[in-house]
Design an enzyme around this catalytic site. Structure first.
Site, short mmCIF file in Angstrom:
data_model
loop_
_atom_site.label_atom_id
_atom_site.label_comp_id
_atom_site.label_asym_id
_atom_site.label_seq_id
_atom_site.Cartn_x
_atom_site.Cartn_y
_atom_site.Cartn_z
N PHE A 1 30.69 29.47 -15.43
CA PHE A 1 30.65 28.38 -16.36
C PHE A 1 31.28 28.81 -17.78
CE2 PHE A 1 28.32 25.63 -19.25
CZ PHE A 1 28.84 24.15 -18.69
N ASP B 1 -4.39 -3.86 2.20
CA ASP B 1 -5.31 -3.31 3.13
C ASP B 1 -4.62 -3.77 4.48
OD1 ASP B 1 -7.56 -2.01 3.69
OD2 ASP B 1 -8.14 -3.52 5.05
N GLN C 1 28.09 20.46 -11.91
CA GLN C 1 28.59 19.13 -11.62
C GLN C 1 29.65 18.94 -10.52
OE1 GLN C 1 27.90 20.61 -14.65
NE2 GLN C 1 27.94 19.03 -16.28
N HIS D 1 18.09 27.57 -14.20
CA HIS D 1 18.70 28.49 -14.88
C HIS D 1 18.35 29.76 -14.69
CE1 HIS D 1 20.87 25.51 -17.07
NE2 HIS D 1 19.90 25.08 -17.49
N LYS E 1 0.87 -1.07 -0.07
CA LYS E 1 -0.12 0.06 -0.10
C LYS E 1 0.89 1.22 -0.03
CE LYS E 1 -4.21 -0.16 0.93
NZ LYS E 1 -5.36 -0.84 0.17
N ASN F 1 19.54 21.99 -12.68
CA ASN F 1 19.98 23.58 -12.75
C ASN F 1 18.85 24.49 -13.17
OD1 ASN F 1 21.80 25.79 -12.84
ND2 ASN F 1 23.04 24.76 -14.44
#
Ligand SMILES: O=c1[nH]c(=O)c2[nH]c(=O)[nH]c2[nH]1
Length: 305
Positions: free
Chosen positions: A163, A62, A228, A256, A13, A254
């Site tokens: 980056f 149940d 990363q 952005h 369940k 990410n």
């Protein structure tokens, strides 16, 4: 008889929502609550149930629900992990046809609303956005396996993120960034060593808080050249500081934030105004584990941001 093969199957369940109130103090007016969402999956000798209609090996879903309720009454709910261990062991140890049980628990955190004018404390406010998770698997070939985690923990660094230096092909339009926002909604899972899992005294709440703190501190303190790299630093920090954890898997979408072009309005955007994009998001996932340890956390559950 079917000419096809019955492969992995499990039943139980899902999403039993329970709130346990523990009354403390001489008059029971100090309340503690644990708010859980508990799912049960049983694995074992269920061939006939699927193939012949013979339900002789079927413990009803149940009943699994009722067991969760009854255990919440009969036992202290000290942590999602401890409660999951109790349930998983119960199903495997009470029915020979059940070979393995997996219990997944989500916990929603509540904080006290302090009311200085009264000694009874029974008012709470839901704290934070994040959900604590635990997955307990018992039986089969694994013994007892405990994977703790959290999800929906949204974090942002408004600088210390760059980056650049990435591959550029004919489809690349992304501008190199030397100061950008780094934001993500953390889903983390961490696997405990079997000695921690088997230790009846293990303080699951304490280790949860420790891991959460190290994840957040590493996110905040890492000067990032990619999400990363931040992912690796976060998992590394946990493995360096929490001896009972063997493996960490992180899903870090990410989220952005793109600089808005303000030039049409004759304005210069000095990294001040961003468009917070909803979709698509960068899909950044990875597992880091101790050397010599076989990773056990599933890599196939994609986490949707
Ligand atoms: O941290 C990042 N990693 C990437 O792989 C990537 N790709 C991208 O378009 N932006 C980013 N940011």
């Amino acid at each position: 008889m079917s000419k096809h093969v019955l492969a992995q199957n499990q039943y139980g369940k899902a999403e039993n929502r329970i709130v346990k109130i523990t009354r403390k103090g001489s008059d029971g007016s100090w309340h503690e609550i644990r708010d859980l969402n508990v799912s049960v999956a049983l694995r074992g000798e269920f061939r006939d149930v699927h193939l012949t209609g013979d339900n002789g090996n079927c413990l009803p879903t149940d009943t699994t629900k009722n067991t969760v309720y009854a255990f919440a009454k009969e036992h202290d709910v000290t942590s999602p992990e401890a409660f999951g261990i109790l349930l998983a062991k119960h199903f495997v140890n009470s029915q020979a046809v059940i070979h393995e049980a997996q219990i997944r628990v989500e916990e929603f955190a509540w904080e006290r609303i302090p009311v200085p004018t009264r000694k009874e404390q029974h008012s709470f406010v839901r704290s934070g956005q994040e959900v604590r998770t635990a997955q307990i698997t018992y039986g089969g070939s694994t013994g007892l396996q405990v994977i703790s985690g959290l999800k929906d923990l949204t974090v942002m660094n408004s600088t210390n993120s760059e980056f650049h230096g990435y591959i550029k092909d004919k489809y690349t339009t992304l501008k190199e960034a030397y100061d950008r926002i780094l934001a993500t909604k953390v889903t983390a899972r961490w696997a405990h060593s079997s000695s921690a899992a088997d230790d009846a005294e293990h303080d699951w709440d304490r280790s949860y808080k420790k891991v959460r703190t190290h994840l957040l501190e590493a996110f905040a303190e890492t000067y990032s050249y990619s999400l990363q790299q931040t992912l690796h630093a976060m998992a590394d920090r946990v493995l360096d500081n929490v001896a009972s954890v063997n493996e960490v898997r992180l899903n870090l979408p990410n989220k952005h934030h793109f600089l808005v072009d303000l030039e049409p309005f004759g304005l210069k955007n000095d990294n001040e105004v961003y468009f917070a994009a909803d979709r698509p998001y960068g899909l950044i996932e990875g597992t880091i584990h101790r050397d010599g340890v076989r990773p056990v956390i599933s890599t196939s559950d994609w986490i949707v941001a």
